[in-house]
Scaffold this active site. Structure first.
Site, PDB file in Angstrom:
ATOM      1  N   PRO A   9       0.746  -1.035  -0.078  1.00 46.56           N
ATOM      2  CA  PRO A   9      -0.107   0.006  -0.008  1.00 46.56           C
ATOM      3  C   PRO A   9       0.596   1.252  -0.029  1.00 46.56           C
ATOM      4  CG  PRO A   9      -0.174  -1.018   2.146  1.00 46.56           C
ATOM      5  CD  PRO A   9       0.516  -1.988   1.263  1.00 46.56           C
ATOM      6  N   ASN A  10       0.237   2.215  -0.849  1.00 46.75           N
ATOM      7  CA  ASN A  10       1.030   3.649  -0.782  1.00 46.75           C
ATOM      8  C   ASN A  10       2.308   3.579  -1.533  1.00 46.75           C
ATOM      9  OD1 ASN A  10      -1.085   4.908   0.743  1.00 46.75           O
ATOM     10  ND2 ASN A  10      -0.496   3.714   2.525  1.00 46.75           N
ATOM     11  N   ARG A  17       5.096  11.002  -2.508  1.00 46.07           N
ATOM     12  CA  ARG A  17       4.675  10.652  -1.047  1.00 46.07           C
ATOM     13  C   ARG A  17       5.800  10.829  -0.369  1.00 46.07           C
ATOM     14  NH1 ARG A  17       4.389   4.390   1.330  1.00 46.07           N
ATOM     15  NH2 ARG A  17       3.791   5.034   3.358  1.00 46.07           N
ATOM     16  N   TYR A  22      10.944   9.009   1.446  1.00 48.33           N
ATOM     17  CA  TYR A  22      10.973   8.002   0.438  1.00 48.33           C
ATOM     18  C   TYR A  22      11.698   8.470  -0.793  1.00 48.33           C
ATOM     19  CZ  TYR A  22       7.736   5.768   3.640  1.00 48.33           C
ATOM     20  OH  TYR A  22       6.897   5.144   4.763  1.00 48.33           O
ATOM     21  N   ASN A  76       7.860  -5.569  -0.534  1.00 44.21           N
ATOM     22  CA  ASN A  76       7.767  -4.519   0.402  1.00 44.21           C
ATOM     23  C   ASN A  76       6.313  -4.368   0.674  1.00 44.21           C
ATOM     24  OD1 ASN A  76       7.770  -2.058   1.944  1.00 44.21           O
ATOM     25  ND2 ASN A  76       8.971  -0.819   0.426  1.00 44.21           N
ATOM     26  N   ALA A  79       2.956  -0.518   5.162  1.00 44.13           N
ATOM     27  CA  ALA A  79       2.360  -0.499   6.678  1.00 44.13           C
ATOM     28  C   ALA A  79       1.663  -2.062   6.984  1.00 44.13           C
ATOM     29  CB  ALA A  79       1.358   0.570   6.734  1.00 44.13           C
ATOM     30  N   HIS A  82       3.817  -4.266   9.285  1.00 41.94           N
ATOM     31  CA  HIS A  82       3.590  -4.052  10.976  1.00 41.94           C
ATOM     32  C   HIS A  82       2.544  -4.558  11.493  1.00 41.94           C
ATOM     33  CE1 HIS A  82       6.955  -1.709   9.541  1.00 41.94           C
ATOM     34  NE2 HIS A  82       6.189  -0.815   9.175  1.00 41.94           N
ATOM     35  N   ASP A  89       1.490 -15.251   6.942  1.00 41.83           N
ATOM     36  CA  ASP A  89       0.917 -16.766   6.972  1.00 41.83           C
ATOM     37  C   ASP A  89       1.332 -17.259   5.521  1.00 41.83           C
ATOM     38  OD1 ASP A  89       0.643 -17.252   9.629  1.00 41.83           O
ATOM     39  OD2 ASP A  89      -1.618 -17.048   9.336  1.00 41.83           O
ATOM     40  N   GLU A 100      12.318  -9.325   2.509  1.00 43.39           N
ATOM     41  CA  GLU A 100      11.658  -8.329   2.959  1.00 43.39           C
ATOM     42  C   GLU A 100      12.496  -6.777   2.718  1.00 43.39           C
ATOM     43  OE1 GLU A 100      10.910  -8.167   7.199  1.00 43.39           O
ATOM     44  OE2 GLU A 100       9.472  -6.521   6.915  1.00 43.39           O
ATOM     45  N   HIS A 102      12.476  -2.664   2.885  1.00 45.92           N
ATOM     46  CA  HIS A 102      11.781  -1.297   3.246  1.00 45.92           C
ATOM     47  C   HIS A 102      12.966  -0.179   2.575  1.00 45.92           C
ATOM     48  CE1 HIS A 102       8.698  -2.998   5.851  1.00 45.92           C
ATOM     49  NE2 HIS A 102       9.749  -3.717   6.272  1.00 45.92           N
ATOM     50  N   ILE A 103      12.292   0.898   2.188  1.00 49.30           N
ATOM     51  CA  ILE A 103      13.067   1.926   1.663  1.00 49.30           C
ATOM     52  C   ILE A 103      13.456   2.771   2.629  1.00 49.30           C
ATOM     53  CG2 ILE A 103      12.661   4.114   0.224  1.00 49.30           C
ATOM     54  CD1 ILE A 103      10.352   2.719  -1.216  1.00 49.30           C
ATOM     55  N   SER A 104      12.640   3.328   3.503  1.00 52.93           N
ATOM     56  CA  SER A 104      13.517   3.917   4.821  1.00 52.93           C
ATOM     57  C   SER A 104      13.990   2.990   6.070  1.00 52.93           C
ATOM     58  CB  SER A 104      12.122   4.755   5.489  1.00 52.93           C
ATOM     59  OG  SER A 104      11.114   3.720   5.918  1.00 52.93           O
ATOM     60  N   ARG A 109      12.470   5.049  12.764  1.00 51.66           N
ATOM     61  CA  ARG A 109      11.239   5.752  12.858  1.00 51.66           C
ATOM     62  C   ARG A 109      10.266   5.171  13.864  1.00 51.66           C
ATOM     63  NH1 ARG A 109       8.806   5.040   7.178  1.00 51.66           N
ATOM     64  NH2 ARG A 109       7.411   6.762   7.808  1.00 51.66           N
TER      65      ARG A 109
END
Ligand code: DQA
Length: 143
Positions: A9-10, A17, A22, A76, A79, A82, A89, A100, A102-104, A109
């Site tokens: 998402p996003n 954004r 990002y 990625n 959200a 988390h 699963d 996995e 993540h950009i940030s 954070r």
């Protein structure tokens, strides 16, 4: 080698954004860079969805033995990383390895971003290298 990048998402809004977090490059633009960097070695497929169930369906579909085979998944989940026991699963249920991404740097954070439900079911996690996090994941599968 054939890899799929799945963005959650996003991440369709990358480029506009929260650019301080990002960056200002859209994923479509970055994907072209990735495709030209790795073109002789990796066939890269891209999928993005804002919908948790669609991400799960895609993971199931990729794992289907009757479909063309992927050598790895770069995920990625945004959200959902988390929050989503269901995506965790799904990763546990499939045979193809998932990295996995993540950009940030999620650990720099908010505390609620320090927990990923997915990490335990992935081969590893790469966080905080900007869009280069995806390059590092591709390098893992190549080596
Ligand atoms: C993210 C980090 C997540 O905490 C956030 O919700 C995202 C993007 C990243 O790539 O840094 O949407 O996964």
């Amino acid at each position: 080698m054939k890899l799929i990048i799945i963005n959650g998402p996003n991440l369709n809004l990358l480029g506009t954004r929260e650019p301080n977090t990002y960056g200002s490059t859209s994923f479509e633009t970055y994907l072209q860079t990735l495709q030209s960097t790795y073109k002789s070695r990796v066939e890269l497929v891209y999928y993005q969805s804002n919908v948790e169930g669609e991400i799960i369906n895609k993971l199931h579909e990729i794992n289907d033995k009757n479909k063309p085979k992927f050598d790895g998944i770069i995920l990625n989940a945004g959200a959902y990383s988390h929050t989503s026991l269901a995506i965790a699963d799904a990763i546990a249920a499939i045979e193809i390895k998932v990295v996995e991404v993540h950009i940030s740097n999620v650990f720099a954070r908010e505390a609620y971003r320090h927990i990923s439900f997915l990490s335990k079911n992935c081969v590893g996690s790469i966080t905080g290298f900007g869009l280069k996090s995806y390059d590092l994941a591709i390098d893992y599968f190549l080596k």
